[in-house]
Design an enzyme around this catalytic site. Structure first.
Site, PDB file in Angstrom:
ATOM      1  N   CYS A  86       0.845  -1.196   0.000  1.00  0.00           N
ATOM      2  CA  CYS A  86       0.000   0.000   0.000  1.00  0.00           C
ATOM      3  C   CYS A  86       0.883   1.249   0.000  1.00  0.00           C
ATOM      4  CB  CYS A  86      -0.981  -0.044   1.174  1.00  0.00           C
ATOM      5  SG  CYS A  86      -2.370   1.103   0.989  1.00  0.00           S
ATOM      6  N   HIS A 194      -3.499  -5.655   1.004  1.00  0.00           N
ATOM      7  CA  HIS A 194      -2.852  -5.904   2.291  1.00  0.00           C
ATOM      8  C   HIS A 194      -2.851  -7.393   2.660  1.00  0.00           C
ATOM      9  CE1 HIS A 194      -2.424  -1.739   3.850  1.00  0.00           C
ATOM     10  NE2 HIS A 194      -3.453  -1.485   3.050  1.00  0.00           N
ATOM     11  N   GLU A 196      -1.028  -8.810   4.816  1.00  0.00           N
ATOM     12  CA  GLU A 196      -0.830  -8.932   6.266  1.00  0.00           C
ATOM     13  C   GLU A 196      -2.150  -8.838   7.029  1.00  0.00           C
ATOM     14  OE1 GLU A 196      -0.898  -4.466   5.778  1.00  0.00           O
ATOM     15  OE2 GLU A 196      -0.458  -6.253   4.574  1.00  0.00           O
TER      16      GLU A 196
END
Length: 222
Positions: A86, A194, A196
């Site tokens: 990002c 994302h 994660e």
């Protein structure tokens, strides 16, 4: 495997990124934007999402001039691995480690929701845990995720199999629906979604786990 996670003023995904790496078995060290060197033995530098320096001037532009930026460039120059997610992707383009630029989303709207991705290539340490053509669900949260590159640059990315992920379907106006790209040596990955945030079933999905497991599996003991 030792991963260094950078924190800038305005970063908000650094903890998520640290947890994702630790769950995969990696040793994680935290770096502040004013640090001028990486710890000895660093295998991978991770630049997290958020709004570094408040996104003033241009997303990622100030971060690319920070003290730690010189260490990131040097790490990449000697063949080290770098992951930017990002805002981290925006930083890597500003650093010149990846081609192209991230512009305002089509429609000028902030997008915050799960997105469908297609794995465009499994030929990288980042994507080896997936199959080419596999569909993933990974959250996005960005206002400036519209990836743009000139026609010659796009042709080069495609000819060299350096598009890592695409949106399926399109969400933000990115050229050829690109969601992530690799460097020429395939050791730097920038992506807007994302992964994660997709490593815990309690958070709605685990499609990001394979990326961190692939990195840890390849670099632990390397």
């Amino acid at each position: 495997m030792k991963a260094a996670v950078i924190t800038f003023p305005g970063s908000n995904c650094d903890r998520d990124l640290r947890v994702a790496f630790e769950r995969a078995g990696a040793e994680v060290v935290k770096l502040w934007h004013k640090d001028e060197a990486l710890p000895d033995g660093t295998d991978l530098v991770a630049v997290p999402g958020g709004f570094s320096y408040g996104d003033y001037l241009r997303c990622g532009a100030i971060a690319a001039q920070s003290p730690v930026a010189h260490a990131i460039r040097a790490h990449a120059a000697r063949g080290g691995y770098v992951l930017g997610i990002c805002n981290g992707f925006q930083v890597l383009t500003e650093l010149g480690l990846l081609p192209g630029a991230l512009m305002r989303n089509a429609g000028l709207t902030f997008l915050c929701r799960p997105a469908k991705l297609e794995v465009a290539t499994a030929d990288s340490i980042f994507t080896a845990g997936y199959a080419t053509g596999q569909t993933l669900s990974v959250p996005v949260a960005h206002h400036d995720g519209n990836y743009q590159i000139d026609p010659d640059g796009l042709r080069r990315l495609q000819d060299e199999d350096r598009v890592a992920f695409t949106y399926a379907p399109a969400i933000n106006g990115s050229v050829s629906d690109i969601a992530g790209v690799l460097s020429g040596n395939r050791r730097v990955l920038g992506m807007m979604p994302h992964p994660e945030r997709a490593v815990d079933p309690d958070h709605g999905g685990t499609d990001g786990q394979a990326m961190f497991a692939s990195l840890a599996g390849a670099l632990i003991g390397a």
